[in-house]
Every structure is written in C-alpha cells, then in structure tokens.
Write a protein that holds these residues in place. Sequence first.
Motif, PDB file in Angstrom:
ATOM      1  N   GLU A  46       9.448  -8.981   9.387  1.00  7.86           N
ATOM      2  CA  GLU A  46       9.027  -7.924  10.314  1.00  7.86           C
ATOM      3  C   GLU A  46       8.718  -6.602   9.615  1.00  7.86           C
ATOM      4  O   GLU A  46       8.242  -5.668  10.247  1.00  7.86           O
ATOM      5  CB  GLU A  46      10.110  -7.696  11.369  1.00  7.86           C
ATOM      6  N   HIS A  47       8.989  -6.548   8.332  1.00 10.62           N
ATOM      7  CA  HIS A  47       8.697  -5.292   7.642  1.00 10.62           C
ATOM      8  C   HIS A  47       7.195  -5.019   7.612  1.00 10.62           C
ATOM      9  O   HIS A  47       6.390  -5.924   7.407  1.00 10.62           O
ATOM     10  CB  HIS A  47       9.238  -5.339   6.208  1.00 10.62           C
ATOM     11  N   LEU A  48       6.867  -3.765   7.816  1.00  7.75           N
ATOM     12  CA  LEU A  48       5.480  -3.321   7.661  1.00  7.75           C
ATOM     13  C   LEU A  48       5.532  -1.857   7.253  1.00  7.75           C
ATOM     14  O   LEU A  48       6.122  -1.024   7.960  1.00  7.75           O
ATOM     15  CB  LEU A  48       4.699  -3.485   8.980  1.00  7.75           C
ATOM     16  N   GLY A  49       4.954  -1.550   6.110  1.00 10.00           N
ATOM     17  CA  GLY A  49       4.974  -0.167   5.631  1.00 10.00           C
ATOM     18  C   GLY A  49       3.647   0.198   5.008  1.00 10.00           C
ATOM     19  O   GLY A  49       2.906  -0.678   4.540  1.00 10.00           O
ATOM     20  N   ILE A  50       3.354   1.472   5.017  1.00 14.05           N
ATOM     21  CA  ILE A  50       2.080   1.927   4.443  1.00 14.05           C
ATOM     22  C   ILE A  50       2.250   3.304   3.819  1.00 14.05           C
ATOM     23  O   ILE A  50       3.044   4.125   4.297  1.00 14.05           O
ATOM     24  CB  ILE A  50       0.963   1.968   5.516  1.00 14.05           C
ATOM     25  N   CYS A  51       1.515   3.522   2.736  1.00 14.30           N
ATOM     26  CA  CYS A  51       1.418   4.854   2.138  1.00 14.30           C
ATOM     27  C   CYS A  51      -0.049   5.086   1.799  1.00 14.30           C
ATOM     28  O   CYS A  51      -0.711   4.198   1.245  1.00 14.30           O
ATOM     29  CB  CYS A  51       2.284   4.950   0.877  1.00 14.30           C
ATOM     30  N   VAL A  52      -0.557   6.235   2.158  1.00  9.61           N
ATOM     31  CA  VAL A  52      -1.940   6.615   1.822  1.00  9.61           C
ATOM     32  C   VAL A  52      -1.842   7.874   0.975  1.00  9.61           C
ATOM     33  O   VAL A  52      -1.324   8.898   1.442  1.00  9.61           O
ATOM     34  CB  VAL A  52      -2.776   6.898   3.092  1.00  9.61           C
ATOM     35  N   ALA A  53      -2.294   7.776  -0.275  1.00  9.25           N
ATOM     36  CA  ALA A  53      -2.154   8.900  -1.214  1.00  9.25           C
ATOM     37  C   ALA A  53      -3.497   9.572  -1.431  1.00  9.25           C
ATOM     38  O   ALA A  53      -4.515   8.900  -1.609  1.00  9.25           O
ATOM     39  CB  ALA A  53      -1.626   8.392  -2.554  1.00  9.25           C
ATOM     40  N   SER A  54      -3.491  10.898  -1.410  1.00  5.70           N
ATOM     41  CA  SER A  54      -4.745  11.612  -1.644  1.00  5.70           C
ATOM     42  C   SER A  54      -4.584  12.576  -2.808  1.00  5.70           C
ATOM     43  O   SER A  54      -3.478  12.810  -3.293  1.00  5.70           O
ATOM     44  CB  SER A  54      -5.190  12.336  -0.379  1.00  5.70           C
TER      45      SER A  54
END
Length: 326
Positions: A46-54
């Motif tokens: 069930e894990h769901l993770g996100i990172c958006v780097a700018s």
Amino acid sequence: MKDYSLTQVECEWTQQLNRWVETFRPYSTEGKCATYIPALAEANPEHLGICVASEGGQALKAGEWNVPFTMQSISKAISFMAACSIHGIEQVMERVDVEPTGDAFNSIVRLEAHKPGKPFNPMINAGAITVTSLLPGKNAIEKLEPVIDLLEDILDYRPPLNESVFKSEWETAYLNRSLAYYLKQNGVLASPVEEALEAYSRQCSIQITAEDLAKIGLVLANDGLHPYKGTQVVPRKITKITKALMLTCGTYNASGRLAAFVGVPTKSGVAGGILSAIPPRGRNNGPFSHGCGIGIYGPAIDEVGNSVSGILLLKEMVEQWDLNIF
Ligand SMILES: NC(=O)CC[C@H](N)C(=O)O
C-alpha cells in the motif's frame, strides 16, 4: 548522513500531490509486490510516495517519499552512465545496442534469434549485465564502486546496499545466470560470468528513496549538471542517450505505451521505484517549466514489472501539470 537535502515546499501543488497519492494508493491492489526475488515480497504493497525536485533545491513530497527500497532495474541507467563515462560511448556500443525489444526485461529470446547475440539495449537484464561486465575492477565489489561513486556525486552520500535483498536475488538468479552464461558463450561479456552477475545483483540492491530518485532525475533533466554543486557529474551527451533509452526501453515491454500515454523519460524497477526526468520546456506556464526530477515508490507492480499506483500517479501529474516532453 545526507547533506544535500531538498527543502519541502508546502503549497497548493503539494496539497494536490497529497490528494493524488490518496486517490491512486488503492490501485495497489491491482498489482503485487515482486516475489521472484523473495525479499521484495516483504514490502508494504500500500505504500505510495513521490518527490518532485526542482532547480533551487526545492521539492514537493507526498506519501511514503522517505521509505527506503532497492533500485533494481533503475540501477541500469546509473551503470550505463558510469560505463560510458569511463570507456566512452563507442566502446560500450560495441557490446550493447540501443533498440527496444518489446520483450520482458529478463527475456533470453533475442539473444538466440539475432546473431551475434549482442543485447538489444542496456535497460534490459542482458544489456545491463553486459554493461556491468565492462566496469573496471578485479571483483564484484570493485565493479560496484563506479556505480556508487556516481550516485555519491549526485546525492552527496554513499547509498547502502540492502544485504538481504542482494542475498535473496543472488540465491535465486537462475534466469540472469542463464542470460549471463549465454552472453559469455557469445563473447559479449567483458569479465568472468559470476563476477559480472554478482556486481549486477549488488547494484540492483542499492537502497535509495523516492527523494534520491528525484535528485537523480533532476541531474538528468539538467543534462548532467548538478543543480546544487554546479559541476557536470555526467557528460551531457551521455545523459541525452540515457534519457532516450529511458523513454524507449526504460519501462520494459510497456515502454511504447508509457512514451505514448505519459510522454516522459522514465526508468522503473521491480521494487516499485520510478525515476523520471523532465527537461526544461520552452514555455512558462504551469509548475516545473524549468524542468524537474521525479521519484516515485509504490511496490505493488503489474505483470510487466511497473508500479501500478506509481504509474497512475505519474500519468495524472504529467497530464495535469503539462509535463509531457512532446
Ligand atoms: N526489472 C527489474 O527491476 C529487474 C531487476 C532484478 N534485479 C532482476 O535482475 O531481475
């Protein structure tokens, strides 16, 4: 100790990401954690993770962006860049091609069907084992060094190896052994079979987070220029080829579908990681028009080997924020 940390930006976009994470998290039931490497089955589906780097070291983070997992196939993009940086592109191309296959990542079929058995591309297992065989070093541990060194150049810390995942893969790598022995027979491998295999299995077991993937994506988006140090950590031309390979071959036999319906250079791994690089675009509307790196983690994968909820999340974000590179 990580010192290149991204600043979490709390804004309307972060709230949107949080909403998408919760929308797509339930889709994990449509996939399953990989079991052919037994240790991967222990992840929480069930894990769901996100990172958006700018650019400015800022990042949007949501869900389990900080849960560690192993790179698996995503390491193929790193070892390819390391091998090309060390030997030059031409020398690597002597042993591996750049054509998509449309076959599963661990398929052996084309090695026999196409003579002289050169792997089609570095993003499938046969190609990646070949690339790893080219890395310098007298043994598997030494061969891993250039991969970890490159990751350290990007991340500013040396990511650890998950020993239990490595052991689990190493003890069950029957198919990869078959591929490697076949490659050796055809004169494609540049080092002893078991050495290349062990180094390959080790690189697959490097442990990172979605945040780390976002940083790697940002370097790729910037054509190899480190956004924080200002140094060229990978030659520009090599990052261009890597992004092209991610787009055409990076998500196995779903690469065409991903290119058509998502439209961003992406590399996935069977532990559920997704790495995408969005180069700057010639328009100034919407988030991330100066480019960004995306890292996603969702360990429940589909039959092809891509994170089910992760790909849905990526697709929605790319559509809504107009990130498609085409
Ligand atoms: N697609 C993947 O992530 C595969 C990597 C895995 N270590 C393997 O060789 O099977």
